[in-house]
Design a protein around this motif. Structure first.
Motif, short mmCIF file in Angstrom:
data_model
loop_
_atom_site.label_atom_id
_atom_site.label_comp_id
_atom_site.label_asym_id
_atom_site.label_seq_id
_atom_site.Cartn_x
_atom_site.Cartn_y
_atom_site.Cartn_z
N TYR A 240 0.83 -1.21 0.00
CA TYR A 240 0.00 0.00 0.00
C TYR A 240 0.86 1.26 0.00
O TYR A 240 0.63 2.19 -0.78
CB TYR A 240 -0.92 -0.01 1.22
CG TYR A 240 -1.62 1.31 1.47
CD1 TYR A 240 -2.74 1.67 0.73
CD2 TYR A 240 -1.13 2.18 2.43
CE1 TYR A 240 -3.36 2.89 0.95
CE2 TYR A 240 -1.76 3.40 2.66
CZ TYR A 240 -2.88 3.75 1.91
OH TYR A 240 -3.49 4.95 2.13
N ILE A 241 1.88 1.27 0.87
CA ILE A 241 2.76 2.45 0.96
C ILE A 241 3.52 2.65 -0.34
O ILE A 241 3.67 3.78 -0.83
CB ILE A 241 3.73 2.29 2.14
CG1 ILE A 241 2.96 2.31 3.47
CG2 ILE A 241 4.79 3.39 2.13
CD1 ILE A 241 3.80 2.00 4.68
N LYS A 244 1.17 4.00 -2.97
CA LYS A 244 0.85 5.40 -2.66
C LYS A 244 1.97 6.33 -3.10
O LYS A 244 1.74 7.41 -3.65
CB LYS A 244 0.57 5.55 -1.17
CG LYS A 244 0.07 6.95 -0.79
CD LYS A 244 -0.26 7.01 0.69
CE LYS A 244 -0.85 8.37 1.06
NZ LYS A 244 0.04 9.49 0.74
N LYS A 245 3.20 5.91 -2.85
CA LYS A 245 4.34 6.72 -3.27
C LYS A 245 4.39 6.86 -4.79
O LYS A 245 4.67 7.94 -5.32
CB LYS A 245 5.65 6.10 -2.76
CG LYS A 245 5.89 6.29 -1.27
CD LYS A 245 7.24 5.73 -0.87
CE LYS A 245 7.53 6.01 0.59
NZ LYS A 245 8.87 5.49 1.00
N ASP A 248 1.60 9.25 -5.88
CA ASP A 248 1.96 10.63 -5.57
C ASP A 248 3.00 11.16 -6.55
O ASP A 248 2.95 12.33 -6.97
CB ASP A 248 2.50 10.72 -4.14
CG ASP A 248 1.42 10.50 -3.09
OD1 ASP A 248 0.23 10.64 -3.45
OD2 ASP A 248 1.76 10.20 -1.93
#
Length: 260
Positions: A240-241, A244-245, A248
């Motif tokens: 997930y992280i 997300k990066k 972004d």
């Protein structure tokens, strides 16, 4: 009269209460308490701890410092005004290192300032760790590589924020996160900046008012077999992280293109 007897007499006067009132709080007779104030008797350790809790002053300060020379509010704000960090030793004279168990790690937030809780923890001794107070904390979660669940990190107690060293890992005990292992990256007047060793997580700041204790990394004890983690073996949280990066980053690139 001793420093101790003068101190407790002074503290009672500051509270503007009677000897009987203090004695009732300590669950002893007024006559017995009066002998502590006039210096004719010395309290046993259990009563000494109760007095420390009652006045919110550490045992060390009660016994060794003439607190009449200092404003009471400043004494209460001292970072080392603690009653749970005596350097206790085992039968061989080695430092006893209390072990905070995995299952009771969150309970440490309630018990860290309770001498009875600390005394009830199991302990071990490591001859190569001296000259300080040490405690062992459990590793949980995925932000503490290369340590896996089942590892204990042994930390040395740090008294003040000025003792923190840049780039050094610490166990921070905070009101929000509980027990957390992070690397110190600097401090401002009101907060400290820390970073996880797991590159998937971003550095962040912790308010100094939220930090209850700080322990500098001394060594680790692994209770389970160490296994290398493959690059494609990511946890759902890490996936997930990572996504997300990437999203972004794409948003930033698209925004830059629109402005061109």
């Amino acid at each position: 009269m001793s420093v101790f007897s003068e101190n407790i007499k002074h503290l009672r006067a500051q509270l503007q209460v009677s000897q009987q009132s203090v004695a009732d709080s300590l669950k002893i007779s007024r006559g017995r308490y009066a002998k502590y104030e006039d210096g004719s008797n010395e309290p046993p350790i259990d009563i000494l701890i109760k007095m420390s809790k009652f006045h919110r002053i550490s045992v060390d300060l009660l016994l060794t410092v003439n607190i009449r020379k200092y404003p009471l509010d400043e004494i209460l704000a001292l970072p080392d005004n603690r009653i749970v960090l005596p350097v206790s030793v085992d039968s061989k004279g080695e430092n006893k290192i209390e072990i905070v168990p995995h299952k009771a790690s969150m309970g440490y937030l309630n018990g860290y300032s309770d001498p009875e809780y600390i005394e009830g923890l199991q302990s071990l001794s490591l001859p190569f760790l001296r000259n300080g107070k040490y405690r062992a904390f459990p590793v949980t979660g995925d932000s503490m590589p290369p340590f896996n669940d089942g590892t204990f990190i042994v930390g040395k107690y740090v008294e003040s924020f000025s003792d923190l060293k840049n780039g050094t890992p610490y166990i921070f005990i905070t009101q929000n996160e509980g027990i957390t292992y992070k690397r110190f990256q600097g401090a401002s007047e009101k907060s400290v900046k820390v970073s996880p060793d797991n590159e998937f997580y971003e550095p962040y700041e912790i308010s100094k008012s939220q930090i209850l204790e700080m322990w500098e990394f001394s060594c680790s004890i692994n209770t389970r077999e160490f296994s290398l983690k493959k690059n494609d073996d990511l946890s759902p949280k890490e996936v997930y992280i990572l996504l997300k990066k990437e999203i972004d980053l794409l948003k930033t690139e698209l925004h830059a293109r629109k402005e061109q």
